[in-house]
Motif scaffolding. Structure first.
Motif, PDB file in Angstrom:
ATOM      1  N   ALA A  43       9.054  24.136  62.605  1.00  0.00           N
ATOM      2  CA  ALA A  43       7.716  24.191  61.944  1.00  0.00           C
ATOM      3  C   ALA A  43       7.632  25.745  61.460  1.00  0.00           C
ATOM      4  CB  ALA A  43       6.824  23.665  62.736  1.00  0.00           C
ATOM      5  N   LEU A  44       7.869  26.670  62.533  1.00  0.00           N
ATOM      6  CA  LEU A  44       7.529  27.983  62.585  1.00  0.00           C
ATOM      7  C   LEU A  44       8.309  28.573  61.541  1.00  0.00           C
ATOM      8  CD1 LEU A  44       6.128  28.925  65.969  1.00  0.00           C
ATOM      9  CD2 LEU A  44       4.974  28.549  64.228  1.00  0.00           C
ATOM     10  N   THR A  46       9.906  27.245  59.040  1.00  0.00           N
ATOM     11  CA  THR A  46       9.615  26.822  57.685  1.00  0.00           C
ATOM     12  C   THR A  46       8.460  27.725  57.277  1.00  0.00           C
ATOM     13  OG1 THR A  46      10.427  24.494  58.370  1.00  0.00           O
ATOM     14  CG2 THR A  46       8.988  24.788  56.327  1.00  0.00           C
ATOM     15  N   ILE A  47       7.405  27.847  57.989  1.00  0.00           N
ATOM     16  CA  ILE A  47       6.063  28.637  57.611  1.00  0.00           C
ATOM     17  C   ILE A  47       6.644  29.912  57.217  1.00  0.00           C
ATOM     18  CG2 ILE A  47       4.132  29.540  58.552  1.00  0.00           C
ATOM     19  CD1 ILE A  47       3.703  27.026  59.817  1.00  0.00           C
ATOM     20  N   ALA A  48       7.498  30.557  58.127  1.00  0.00           N
ATOM     21  CA  ALA A  48       8.028  31.990  57.825  1.00  0.00           C
ATOM     22  C   ALA A  48       8.564  32.140  56.625  1.00  0.00           C
ATOM     23  CB  ALA A  48       8.710  32.586  58.904  1.00  0.00           C
ATOM     24  N   THR A  50       8.441  30.117  53.960  1.00  0.00           N
ATOM     25  CA  THR A  50       7.452  29.980  52.729  1.00  0.00           C
ATOM     26  C   THR A  50       6.700  31.149  52.845  1.00  0.00           C
ATOM     27  OG1 THR A  50       7.626  27.683  53.272  1.00  0.00           O
ATOM     28  CG2 THR A  50       5.953  28.424  51.911  1.00  0.00           C
ATOM     29  N   PHE A  51       6.414  31.783  53.510  1.00  0.00           N
ATOM     30  CA  PHE A  51       5.468  33.205  53.581  1.00  0.00           C
ATOM     31  C   PHE A  51       6.419  34.019  52.692  1.00  0.00           C
ATOM     32  CE2 PHE A  51       4.658  37.168  55.401  1.00  0.00           C
ATOM     33  CZ  PHE A  51       3.405  37.486  54.973  1.00  0.00           C
TER      34      PHE A  51
END
Length: 69
Positions: A43-44, A46-48, A50-51
């Motif tokens: 999850a992290l 993926t978030i990174a 995307t950012f």
């Protein structure tokens, strides 16, 4: 000159016994802990990702506007 104790070459069978004793002392994570940790990492990540894609898009748009491409 003598070899320090921690680097002394010893009996391979004794080494294996010591390794087995030490492996018995290890606290292994449960399946649920491993699953939760894996999901958090994914999850992290993926978030990174995307950012950074979003920031890259903003910067490349700004550079194209300044250069006039």
């Amino acid at each position: 000159m003598s070899t320090p104790n921690k680097f002394r070459i010893g009996n391979p069978a004794q080494f294996i016994r010591e390794v087995r004793v030490e492996m018995g002392k290890v606290t292994w994570p449960k399946r649920k802990e491993t699953t939760v940790s894996t999901m958090m990492v994914l999850a992290l990540a993926t978030i990174a990702a995307t950012f950074f894609v979003f920031v890259d898009w903003i910067i490349s748009t700004a550079v194209r506007a300044v250069i006039g491409i």
